[in-house]
Design an enzyme around this catalytic site. Structure first.
Site: not given
Length: 296
Positions: A47, A135, A163
């Site tokens: 993001t 991630y 994540k």
């Protein structure tokens, strides 16, 4: 596990057309996140458009984050890069600036093998000397972590969390049980994919790595607290209000929608980095309508 727990709010990184970060605008977003009571800030994740920024601009973003929050809330910094030595340098930069933790996705141009990803993440974890979250973001990186690779990495010093994307079949509880039976106690398993956040939190995941919380932190905090308290009715009510926005995230990608939201909410008036194009007028109207449906 306390660093990688609860709601981690991932902010966009406002920058001009040449990639120069607007630190004043970024600080305003951090203030909102901190004031709303999020558990951590996720800086320079997907993001945050980390791949579009130079090392110096990423340093500036981290510096302003640490200065702005002044120890009130942990800052987790994304340090992904194509080369291992570059990711190691970014990890050291983050540690020197005062980051609390690191987030690392296996960026690549050439598809990577499991062993290459293991060696890459292990090397960055050693260089950073901070708690690191793996991630697993196959929709962006085109690399999917197997359970075996996550288990192997979970035993590497400094690697403390993962994540995860939402499971293809939606069985978060089953995935959590399967993985927790194999990883060390205290290793955190959290999820991204905002449209599945309520289900993931109700299933007992450790963290929600939230896109929407970067711009609407109070609303995301309310959903997180309801779900973690086991208040099924309230969690479902809040999640239903978000559904039109979740649909837009899935249709356009949350990155594009977040820039539209920032403009419509009057927080930041900046376009996404090229070659990403802003949404057109018709779709902006749809985002505006979705935002009006979200209320505490």
């Amino acid at each position: 596990m306390t660093l990688f727990a609860g709601l981690s709010a991932f902010s966009i990184t406002p920058a001009d057309a040449s990639g120069h970060v607007d630190t004043a605008a970024l600080a305003r977003l951090f203030e909102r996140i901190s004031a709303a009571g999020a558990d951590s800030i996720g800086l320079l994740g997907s993001t945050g458009g980390y791949a579009f920024l130079s090392r110096r601009e990423r340093q500036r973003a981290v510096e302003v984050a640490i200065e702005c929050v002044d120890g009130r809330i942990p800052v987790i910094v994304g340090v992904g890069a194509l080369r291992t030595d570059e990711a190691q340098a970014l990890a050291r930069d983050a540690r020197m600036a005062g980051a609390s933790g690191l987030l690392l996705a296996p960026m690549s141009y050439t598809p990577l093998t499991d062993e290459e990803v293991f060696q890459h993440i292990s090397a960055v974890a050693e260089a950073g000397q901070l708690p690191l979250c793996i991630y697993n973001n196959p929709s962006t990186t085109r690399f999917t972590f197997t359970d075996d690779l996550i288990v192997r990495l979970s035993r590497v010093p400094n690697i403390a969390a993962v994540k995860m994307p939402l499971p293809a079949q939606g069985d978060v509880a089953g995935e959590l049980a399967r993985m927790r039976s194999r990883i060390p106690e205290g290793f955190s398993i959290g999820y991204s994919g905002d449209w599945g956040a309520a289900d993931a939190l109700l299933a007992g995941c450790d963290a929600w790595y939230s896109v929407v919380a970067g711009l609407m932190p109070a609303e995301a905090v309310a959903l997180t607290r309801a779900a973690r308290a086991g208040d099924l009715a309230e969690a479902r009510r809040l999640d239903r209000a978000f559904q039109p926005l979740w649909n837009l995230f899935k249709e356009f990608g949350s990155f594009r929608v977040m820039y539209a939201m920032a403009d419509l909410l009057g927080l930041v008036g900046v376009d996404p980095p090229r070659p990403i194009l802003p949404l057109g007028k018709t779709d902006m109207a749809r985002v505006k309508d979705a935002l009006t449906r979200i209320a505490l």
